[in-house]
Design an enzyme around this catalytic site. Structure first.
Site, PDB file in Angstrom:
ATOM      1  N   SER A  26       0.838  -1.204   0.000  1.00  0.00           N
ATOM      2  CA  SER A  26       0.000   0.000   0.000  1.00  0.00           C
ATOM      3  C   SER A  26       0.870   1.249   0.000  1.00  0.00           C
ATOM      4  O   SER A  26       0.361   2.364  -0.035  1.00  0.00           O
ATOM      5  CB  SER A  26      -0.927  -0.002   1.217  1.00  0.00           C
ATOM      6  N   ASN A 113      -2.627  -2.798  12.952  1.00  0.00           N
ATOM      7  CA  ASN A 113      -4.082  -2.616  12.855  1.00  0.00           C
ATOM      8  C   ASN A 113      -4.567  -1.373  13.604  1.00  0.00           C
ATOM      9  O   ASN A 113      -5.362  -0.600  13.087  1.00  0.00           O
ATOM     10  CB  ASN A 113      -4.805  -3.864  13.362  1.00  0.00           C
ATOM     11  N   HIS A 159     -39.783  22.484 -12.246  1.00  0.00           N
ATOM     12  CA  HIS A 159     -39.788  21.701 -13.499  1.00  0.00           C
ATOM     13  C   HIS A 159     -39.049  22.436 -14.617  1.00  0.00           C
ATOM     14  O   HIS A 159     -39.353  22.248 -15.786  1.00  0.00           O
ATOM     15  CB  HIS A 159     -41.215  21.366 -13.946  1.00  0.00           C
ATOM     16  N   SER A 280     -13.292  26.472 -27.698  1.00  0.00           N
ATOM     17  CA  SER A 280     -13.457  25.239 -28.456  1.00  0.00           C
ATOM     18  C   SER A 280     -12.302  25.121 -29.439  1.00  0.00           C
ATOM     19  O   SER A 280     -11.816  26.128 -29.951  1.00  0.00           O
ATOM     20  CB  SER A 280     -14.783  25.268 -29.201  1.00  0.00           C
ATOM     21  N   LYS A 286     -17.041  29.888 -29.420  1.00  0.00           N
ATOM     22  CA  LYS A 286     -17.469  29.246 -28.179  1.00  0.00           C
ATOM     23  C   LYS A 286     -16.772  29.779 -26.931  1.00  0.00           C
ATOM     24  O   LYS A 286     -15.590  30.083 -26.932  1.00  0.00           O
ATOM     25  CB  LYS A 286     -17.211  27.721 -28.249  1.00  0.00           C
ATOM     26  N   ASN A 288     -16.970  28.120 -23.262  1.00  0.00           N
ATOM     27  CA  ASN A 288     -17.578  26.969 -22.594  1.00  0.00           C
ATOM     28  C   ASN A 288     -17.418  27.021 -21.070  1.00  0.00           C
ATOM     29  O   ASN A 288     -16.379  27.420 -20.573  1.00  0.00           O
ATOM     30  CB  ASN A 288     -16.957  25.671 -23.120  1.00  0.00           C
ATOM     31  N   GLU A 293     -18.913  22.550 -15.469  1.00  0.00           N
ATOM     32  CA  GLU A 293     -19.215  21.182 -15.908  1.00  0.00           C
ATOM     33  C   GLU A 293     -18.384  20.155 -15.137  1.00  0.00           C
ATOM     34  O   GLU A 293     -18.869  19.068 -14.805  1.00  0.00           O
ATOM     35  CB  GLU A 293     -18.963  21.051 -17.408  1.00  0.00           C
ATOM     36  N   GLN A 325      -7.405  -2.330   3.651  1.00  0.00           N
ATOM     37  CA  GLN A 325      -6.374  -1.495   3.036  1.00  0.00           C
ATOM     38  C   GLN A 325      -6.945  -0.726   1.837  1.00  0.00           C
ATOM     39  O   GLN A 325      -6.395   0.291   1.426  1.00  0.00           O
ATOM     40  CB  GLN A 325      -5.204  -2.386   2.603  1.00  0.00           C
ATOM     41  N   LYS A 328      -8.304   3.530   1.561  1.00  0.00           N
ATOM     42  CA  LYS A 328      -7.608   4.827   1.512  1.00  0.00           C
ATOM     43  C   LYS A 328      -7.679   5.561   0.184  1.00  0.00           C
ATOM     44  O   LYS A 328      -7.937   6.775   0.159  1.00  0.00           O
ATOM     45  CB  LYS A 328      -6.142   4.626   1.888  1.00  0.00           C
TER      46      LYS A 328
HETATM   47  N1  ARG Z   1      -1.268  -1.397   5.123  1.00  0.00           N
HETATM   48  C1  ARG Z   1      -2.247  -1.921   5.996  1.00  0.00           C
HETATM   49  C2  ARG Z   1      -3.582  -1.214   5.791  1.00  0.00           C
HETATM   50  O1  ARG Z   1      -3.586  -0.188   5.238  1.00  0.00           O
HETATM   51  C3  ARG Z   1      -1.819  -1.754   7.396  1.00  0.00           C
HETATM   52  C4  ARG Z   1      -2.421  -2.731   8.344  1.00  0.00           C
HETATM   53  C5  ARG Z   1      -1.883  -4.056   8.061  1.00  0.00           C
HETATM   54  N2  ARG Z   1      -2.306  -5.017   9.036  1.00  0.00           N
HETATM   55  C6  ARG Z   1      -2.203  -6.318   8.856  1.00  0.00           C
HETATM   56  N3  ARG Z   1      -2.658  -7.084   9.787  1.00  0.00           N
HETATM   57  N4  ARG Z   1      -1.668  -6.840   7.771  1.00  0.00           N
HETATM   58  O2  ARG Z   1      -4.627  -1.702   6.168  1.00  0.00           O
END
Ligand code: ARG
Length: 485
Positions: A26, A113, A159, A280, A286, A288, A293, A325, A328
Site C-alpha cells: 500500500s 491494525n 420543473h 473550443s 465558443k 464553454n 461542468e 487497506q 484509503k
Molecule cells: N497497510 C495496511 C492497511 O492499510 C496496514 C495494516 C496491516 N495489518 C495487517 N494485519 N496486515 O490496512
C-alpha cells in the site's frame, strides 16, 4: 524472483513473490500518511517510556530517529521502497537503519491494525478542516455575490418552467443554507473521527500497562475508542466522510448545473470571467463553462468512492482484514477532488457577471405573477381552487391572444371571474417579491436578515476550524520538539 524481506520473517522460509509485493503493497498511496504515522509513533513511544514499558534511553533514541525520518520525508530524501509493503514498515525499516536494535522496541504494545486506524483518523481530522475551510470560502463568495445583487429579481423555476419571481439573493442563499448543513455534518463527524484507537493492538488489546488516554491527549484527540475490536475494524468514519463529501458534491453539482444553464445564450443570465471559461478547438465563437461542468461531473467519482468503500466493508467478519487497506485511495481521491473544486469555485463566483436586465425581463415573462393574481382573488374572499381555475383560463386566453395580464381591459378580466376586475393584483415582479416578507420567504427585508444570520453562522464555524487547527498544530509541535519522551 525474490520480493520483499519480511521484517517479522521468523515464520517464513521464503521472501514473498514479487507480484505479491506489488499486490500487497500500500506504500504507493499510504505514504501520504507518513507524517501522521510518525506523530502517532512519537506519542506511542512517549507513553511507553512514561509507563516504563520501554527504557527511557531507547525511547529517546526512537524519538530522535523518528524526527530525523520526518525531516528526510519533508526534504524528499526518504527512500520509499515497495518491498517495505506499507508506510508503517517503511518508517520502521528506516528507524532500524538509523538507530539499530532499539528500533525494535517501537512496535511494543501496538499492531499495524491500531496504528493504521490511528494514522487514518489523524489524517482525516485535518482533511475535514481543509474541506470545512473550502466550504467557508465558498459560502463567503456566495454571500458576497448575494449582497452585491440584493436588488436583482430572476424567475424562480419548478420543473425548469418559469414559476414565480425570486430575489437572486434568495436563490443564492439557498446554496448557502445547503453548505451550512454540509459544514455541520463535517463538524459532527470530526468529533467521531477524533478518537484514538491506539492500544487496541491487533484486536484484543495488549498485555502491557498502557495509558491510552495519555496518547490521545498528546495527539490532541478527544478521547479513545472504547472497544478494541471495533477500533481496528470499523471504517464508518471513512464512510461518513465520503457520504458527507458526496452530499456536498450533490449540492455543488446542482449549483454548477444552474450556472451552466444560466450561462447559455438561451438564458443569458450570467457570463463567466474569461479566466474561468474555455474555448473550443474548432468553433471560434465558443465560450464553454468547463469549470462548472467539471464541478458537476466530478461528483460522479466521489459518489463512486462511497459505494466502493461500502462494498469493501459490508461483508467483512470482525476484526481486521486486509480488504480494509482498500479504504484509503478513494478517500484520498475524494478529498483531492473536493478540495481543488472548493478552491476554484470561490474566485469563479466572485468574477461572475450578472445580467440583471436579462434576469428581470425573464422574471416578468411566462405569467410568473399568475399565483399572485389567484392570491388576490383569495384575499377578496374567493376560495383558492376557484381562483386557481379562473386564472388558469385567463392565462390560456392571454397566450392565445398574445397578451400579458397588464394589457387586459376590465371587461376582458371579468369574463374569467366577476371579482377579477375589482381586485388589486400585483403588477410587477417586485410586488410579488415584496409580498413574501416572512421567515423563509423571498421578501427583500427577510432575505437581508437571512444573509446576515448565515454570515454570522459561517464566521462562527470558521472560528471553530481555526481553533481546531491551532490545537492540532500545537500538539504536533510539542511532539516534534525535544520535550518528549
Ligand atoms: N497497510 C495496511 C492497511 O492499510 C496496514 C495494516 C496491516 N495489518 C495487517 N494485519 N496486515 O490496512
Amino acid at each position: 524472483m525474490s520480493g520483499g524481506t519480511k521484517l517479522w520473517g521468523g515464520r517464513f522460509q521464503k521472501p514473498t513473490h514479487e507480484l505479491v509485493d506489488q499486490l500487497n503493497a500500500s506504500l504507493p498511496f499510504d505514504r501520504r500518511l507518513a507524517r501522521h504515522d510518525i506523530l502517532g509513533s512519537l506519542a506511542h513511544v512517549t507513553m511507553l517510556a512514561r509507563q516504563g514499558i520501554v527504557p527511557l534511553e531507547d525511547a529517546r533514541a526512537i524519538a530522535r530517529g523518528l524526527r530525523a525520518i520526518l525531516q528526510e520525508i519533508q526534504e524528499e530524501r526518504f527512500e520509499f521502497r515497495l518491498a517495505d509493503e506499507d508506510i508503517h514498515l517503511s518508517v520502521e525499516r528506516r528507524l532500524r537503519e538509523l538507530i539499530g536494535a532499539a528500533a525494535g522496541r517501537l512496535h511494543t504494545a501496538r499492531s499495524r491494525n491500531d496504528q493504521v486506524a490511528l494514522d487514518f483518523r489523524l489524517w482525516m481530522r485535518e482533511a475535514i478542516l481543509e474541506v470545512g475551510e473550502g466550504i467557508v470560502e465558498t459560502g463567503r463568495a456566495l454571500l458576497d455575490l448575494a449582497n452585491e445583487h440584493c436588488d436583482v429579481v430572476l424567475p424562480g423555476y419548478t420543473h425548469l418552467q418559469r414559476a414565480q419571481p425570486l430575489l437572486l439573493a434568495h436563490h443564492l442563499h439557498a446554496y448557502v443554507a445547503m453548505l451550512a448543513r454540509d459544514l455541520a455534518r463535517l463538524q459532527e463527524l470530526y468529533r467521531r473521527v477524533n478518537r484514538s484507537p491506539l492500544g487496541s493492538g491487533a484486536l484484543a488489546g495488549v498485555p502491557y500497562p498502557i495509558d491510552r488516554a495519555f496518547v490521545a491527549e498528546l495527539l490532541a484527540m478527544d478521547g479513545i475508542l472504547e472497544n478494541s475490536i471495533d477500533a481496528v475494524s470499523d471504517r464508518d468514519f471513512a464512510l461518513e466522510f465520503l457520504a458527507d463529501l458526496a452530499i456536498l458534491m450533490a449540492h455543488l453539482s446542482r449549483l454548477a448545473e444552474e450556472l451552466v444553464l444560466w450561462s447559455s445564450s438561451e438564458f443569458g443570465f450570467i457570463e463567466f470571467d474569461d479566466a474561468f471559461a474555455t474555448g473550443s478547438s474548432i468553433m471560434p465563437q465558443k465560450k464553454n463553462p468547463d469549470v462548472a461542468e467539471l464541478l458537476r461531473g466530478k461528483s460522479g467519482r466521489v459518489f463512486g468512492h462511497l459505494i466502493g468503500l461500502l462494498t469493501v466493508v459490508k461483508g467483512l467478519p470482525l476484526a481486521y482484514n486486509k480488504d480494509l487497506q482498500e479504504d484509503k485511495e478513494g478517500v484520498f481521491d475524494a478529498l483531492d477532488t473536493v478540495a481543488l473544486l472548493l478552491r476554484v469555485l470561490p474566485p469563479m463566483l466572485r468574477t461572475l457577471r450578472i445580467d440583471r436586465e436579462r434576469m428581470h425581463t425573464a422574471a416578468e415573462q411566462g405569467f410568473t405573477l399568475a399565483t399572485d393574481v389567484a392570491d388576490a382573488l383569495v384575499r377578496a374572499g374567493v376560495p383558492f381552487r376557484e381562483a386557481h381555475e379562473a386564472v388558469g383560463r385567463l392565462v390560456a386566453y392571454c397566450i392565445a391572444e398574445g397578451k400579458t395580464f397588464g394589457e387586459l381591459a376590465a371587461d376582458e378580466l371579468a369574463r374569467f371571474h366577476p371579482r377579477l376586475a375589482e381586485v388589486v393584483f400585483p403588477r410587477t415582479v417586485w410586488d410579488a417579491v415584496r409580498a413574501r416578507e416572512h421567515p423563509g420567504g423571498t421578501g427583500p427585508e427577510h432575505v437581508a436578515r437571512a444573509l446576515e444570520a448565515s454570515r454570522s453562522e459561517l464566521e462562527r464555524t470558521a472560528g471553530w476550524l481555526q481553533q481546531e487547527r491551532q490545537r492540532i498544530d500545537k500538539a504536533f509541535a510539542r511532539l516534534l520538539s525535544e520535550e518528549f519522551p
